[in-house]
Design a protein around this motif. Sequence first.
Motif, PDB file in Angstrom:
ATOM      1  N   THR A   1       0.843  -1.212   0.000  1.00 25.73           N
ATOM      2  CA  THR A   1       0.000   0.000   0.000  1.00 25.73           C
ATOM      3  C   THR A   1       0.870   1.251   0.000  1.00 25.73           C
ATOM      4  OG1 THR A   1      -1.752  -1.150   1.167  1.00 25.73           O
ATOM      5  CG2 THR A   1      -1.785   1.244   1.319  1.00 25.73           C
ATOM      6  N   HIS A   2       1.893   1.265   0.844  1.00 23.67           N
ATOM      7  CA  HIS A   2       2.810   2.413   0.904  1.00 23.67           C
ATOM      8  C   HIS A   2       3.465   2.630  -0.469  1.00 23.67           C
ATOM      9  CE1 HIS A   2       6.093   5.041   2.127  1.00 23.67           C
ATOM     10  NE2 HIS A   2       6.969   4.134   1.711  1.00 23.67           N
ATOM     11  N   THR A   3       3.894   1.558  -1.095  1.00 23.77           N
ATOM     12  CA  THR A   3       4.562   1.671  -2.399  1.00 23.77           C
ATOM     13  C   THR A   3       3.614   2.292  -3.440  1.00 23.77           C
ATOM     14  OG1 THR A   3       5.950  -0.223  -1.878  1.00 23.77           O
ATOM     15  CG2 THR A   3       5.722   0.329  -4.209  1.00 23.77           C
TER      16      THR A   3
ATOM     17  N   HIS B   1      11.480   1.637  -4.425  1.00 21.47           N
ATOM     18  CA  HIS B   1      12.289   2.325  -3.418  1.00 21.47           C
ATOM     19  C   HIS B   1      12.421   1.536  -2.106  1.00 21.47           C
ATOM     20  CE1 HIS B   1       8.481   3.715  -1.706  1.00 21.47           C
ATOM     21  NE2 HIS B   1       9.161   4.082  -0.621  1.00 21.47           N
ATOM     22  N   ASP B   2      11.372   0.805  -1.728  1.00 23.09           N
ATOM     23  CA  ASP B   2      11.410   0.085  -0.449  1.00 23.09           C
ATOM     24  C   ASP B   2      11.464  -1.432  -0.625  1.00 23.09           C
ATOM     25  OD1 ASP B   2      11.500   2.136   1.394  1.00 23.09           O
ATOM     26  OD2 ASP B   2       9.346   2.134   1.822  1.00 23.09           O
ATOM     27  N   VAL B   3      11.782  -1.904  -1.822  1.00 25.61           N
ATOM     28  CA  VAL B   3      11.730  -3.353  -2.073  1.00 25.61           C
ATOM     29  C   VAL B   3      12.667  -4.111  -1.117  1.00 25.61           C
ATOM     30  CG1 VAL B   3      13.507  -3.519  -3.911  1.00 25.61           C
ATOM     31  CG2 VAL B   3      11.520  -5.030  -3.973  1.00 25.61           C
ATOM     32  N   GLY B   4      13.764  -3.457  -0.716  1.00 28.67           N
ATOM     33  CA  GLY B   4      14.733  -4.085   0.189  1.00 28.67           C
ATOM     34  C   GLY B   4      14.187  -4.345   1.583  1.00 28.67           C
ATOM     35  N   LYS B   5      13.021  -3.752   1.904  1.00 25.11           N
ATOM     36  CA  LYS B   5      12.447  -3.983   3.235  1.00 25.11           C
ATOM     37  C   LYS B   5      12.016  -5.441   3.415  1.00 25.11           C
ATOM     38  CE  LYS B   5      11.087   0.627   4.649  1.00 25.11           C
ATOM     39  NZ  LYS B   5      10.004   1.555   5.022  1.00 25.11           N
ATOM     40  N   LEU B   6      11.784  -6.147   2.317  1.00 31.13           N
ATOM     41  CA  LEU B   6      11.422  -7.567   2.448  1.00 31.13           C
ATOM     42  C   LEU B   6      12.573  -8.367   3.046  1.00 31.13           C
ATOM     43  CD1 LEU B   6       9.462  -8.177  -0.897  1.00 31.13           C
ATOM     44  CD2 LEU B   6       8.524  -7.842   1.384  1.00 31.13           C
TER      45      LEU B   6
HETATM   46 FE   LIG Z   1       9.108   4.221   1.604  1.00 28.31          FE
END
Ligand SMILES: [Fe+2]
Length: 186
Positions: A64-66, A98-103
């Motif tokens: 959702t954030h993405t 941008h946040d794919v690395g959060k996985l």
């Molecule tokens: Fe983000």
Amino acid sequence: MKNLPVPDVAGLFPELRLFQDPTLARAVIRAWEQAISKGNFDHPERCHFLPREMGLSTRVSLVTHTKIVTELSLTMADILARNLPVQREMVLAGALLHDVGKLLEYAPAGEETIISKPGRRLNHRFTGASLCAEAGLPQEVVHIVYAHSEEGEIVTRSVEAVLVHHADFSHFQALRAALLGKSDED
Ligand SMILES: [Fe+2]
């Protein structure tokens, strides 16, 4: 490596249809698939975009954030493109990734999301940029991912990276303000 079927990234992000360049769209899908298979979650929807350690009780998912950051980034890009050269495709790819690395940076803890042990050493801006480089994304996109967070101040951000950075913080800070405002009322 997990022995689970990789979720359909194209189904998760209909925004991928906005790409004019199918090669770029495929590389974005590849990076997400790699992150899902190397990461700590059965499904990206289970990953919250903020971990428990942040102390903000939100269950907003990373997906959702993405989507929010992607829409905000593209809206800003379209307005600014009236007077500035903006590479819309790079903004789209960078925002989606941008946040794919959060996985990898995060891990599930029951219904919650926490920072993983390796994530305490290498945060998502590094893992995300690495995944993007491995997936064959152009350097502009790797740069957006690498520079989107606060620590990204150490490099000179491109126009596209500035947009994704501000879109990201707009969502994060607005959400934080809303949550803190709510707790003030309690
Ligand atoms: Fe983000």
